[in-house]
Design a protein around this motif. Structure first.
Motif, PDB file in Angstrom:
ATOM      1  N   SER A 201     -16.467   3.149  22.406  1.00 39.29           N
ATOM      2  CA  SER A 201     -16.922   1.749  22.449  1.00 39.29           C
ATOM      3  C   SER A 201     -16.230   0.971  23.556  1.00 39.29           C
ATOM      4  O   SER A 201     -16.836   0.112  24.207  1.00 39.29           O
ATOM      5  N   THR A 205     -20.378   1.202  28.078  1.00 39.96           N
ATOM      6  CA  THR A 205     -21.338   0.162  27.695  1.00 39.96           C
ATOM      7  C   THR A 205     -22.577   0.784  27.073  1.00 39.96           C
ATOM      8  O   THR A 205     -23.198   0.184  26.180  1.00 39.96           O
ATOM      9  N   ASP A 206     -22.959   1.972  27.536  1.00 37.31           N
ATOM     10  CA  ASP A 206     -24.126   2.643  26.949  1.00 37.31           C
ATOM     11  C   ASP A 206     -23.868   2.991  25.492  1.00 37.31           C
ATOM     12  O   ASP A 206     -24.756   2.832  24.641  1.00 37.31           O
ATOM     13  N   ARG A 208     -21.797   1.435  23.414  1.00 35.92           N
ATOM     14  CA  ARG A 208     -21.803   0.185  22.639  1.00 35.92           C
ATOM     15  C   ARG A 208     -23.226  -0.279  22.359  1.00 35.92           C
ATOM     16  O   ARG A 208     -23.547  -0.729  21.255  1.00 35.92           O
ATOM     17  N   ARG A 209     -24.088  -0.182  23.369  1.00 36.02           N
ATOM     18  CA  ARG A 209     -25.475  -0.619  23.195  1.00 36.02           C
ATOM     19  C   ARG A 209     -26.187   0.207  22.126  1.00 36.02           C
ATOM     20  O   ARG A 209     -26.918  -0.340  21.290  1.00 36.02           O
ATOM     21  N   ASP A 213     -27.407  -0.207  17.204  1.00 36.87           N
ATOM     22  CA  ASP A 213     -28.740   0.048  16.656  1.00 36.87           C
ATOM     23  C   ASP A 213     -28.698   0.703  15.283  1.00 36.87           C
ATOM     24  O   ASP A 213     -29.711   0.738  14.583  1.00 36.87           O
TER      25      ASP A 213
END
Length: 283
Positions: A201, A205-206, A208-209, A213
């Motif tokens: 995390s 950034t990928d 975390r994104r 979800d």
């Protein structure tokens, strides 16, 4: 580790449009998808039940109520099991997890070695690669990496070469996060797993994104496309088997269509790897 029940349920409410379940969609709505009150109405339970569930205060809620809410939220079998793990961690029936690194039985390594024509490895609950055979090593180079780097999640998100190695990197990344989400529900008190999620995390950034979800998915079977430095593009099927006596370890075997380009390239890679081993032993 945050058990994620609130975020999981909110994400599942958000994906269902009111009109899909026969509710009016007009008027101002502060949240996307279904409100708690609407879920309660459709499930035939009190709003208080839904509030307690999202707050993680529903350990004693009956299976019938959970299943009713799951039907409204259109949870599949894996998602329903994940919800039970999130709200009943002490009653999931799973053994207490080891705080250290997982290991494999000697007999399992012998089994891997006997699968000489099939790339195969063992994956732990934190996506650590715990053991492998020679052909899997020729593909992924496990033996040349320190233990911390033999982790598929770290490799996917923290290795700069990962998007080149995986032509369908976006799908691989989503599957990786979904598998880790499932693992955190099953093992909420595993500090090493929590640390792995925290590391990813903070550094990606990928990750975390995708993490927000709240997708969950078992690693069962599918296809894997790889680009190897020597062999070029390889396309496998894969089958994943939970090991009797240790369901937190998965045996992953790559399958190849006979006569395919990948089969020919894999044979060349196996020959190249074997000759390299022979040269190393002779030196």
């Amino acid at each position: 580790m945050d058990n994620g029940v609130s975020g999981f349920l909110q994400s599942r409410r958000a994906r269902i449009r009111p009109q899909e379940v026969g509710l009016p969609s007009h008027g101002r709505r502060r949240v996307p998808g279904l409100r708690r009150e609407e879920v309660a109405q459709l499930a035939g339970v009190s709003v208080d039940y839904c509030i307690r569930l999202e707050q993680g205060r529903a350990q004693n809620m009956s299976d019938a109520v959970l299943e009713a809410i799951g039907r409204v939220l259109r949870l599949d079998e894996t998602e329903q099991a994940h919800l039970r793990d999130l709200i009943r961690p002490a009653r999931s029936g799973r053994r207490a997890v080891s705080r250290g690194r997982q290991g494999v039985r000697p007999g399992l390594q012998l089994l891997l070695d006997s699968m000489a024509g099939t790339p195969a490895f063992v994956l732990g609950r934190r996506m650590d690669v715990l053991a492998w055979n020679a052909l899997a090593d020729a593909i992924a180079g496990f033996s040349g990496k320190p233990p911390a780097e033999r982790n598929q999640a770290r490799q996917v998100f923290l290795d700069p070469s990962a998007p080149v190695c995986y032509p369908n990197w976006a799908a691989v990344a989503a599957e990786t996060v979904a598998f880790l989400r499932l693992a955190t529900g099953r093992h909420p008190d595993d500090p090493a797993l929590s640390a792995l999620v925290g590391e990813l995390s903070s550094k990606s950034t990928d990750f975390r994104r995708l993490w927000v979800d709240h997708q969950v998915k078992e690693k069962t079977y599918g296809t894997k496309r790889l680009v190897h430095d020597v062999a070029g593009q390889l396309e496998f099927g894969y089958e994943t088997l939970a090991l009797p006596g240790d369901p937190d370890q998965l045996l992953v075997a790559y399958t190849v269509v006979p006569g395919s380009a990948t089969a020919e390239r894999l044979a060349l890679l196996a020959s190249w790897s074997a000759s390299g081993t022979q040269r190393a032993e002779a030196s």
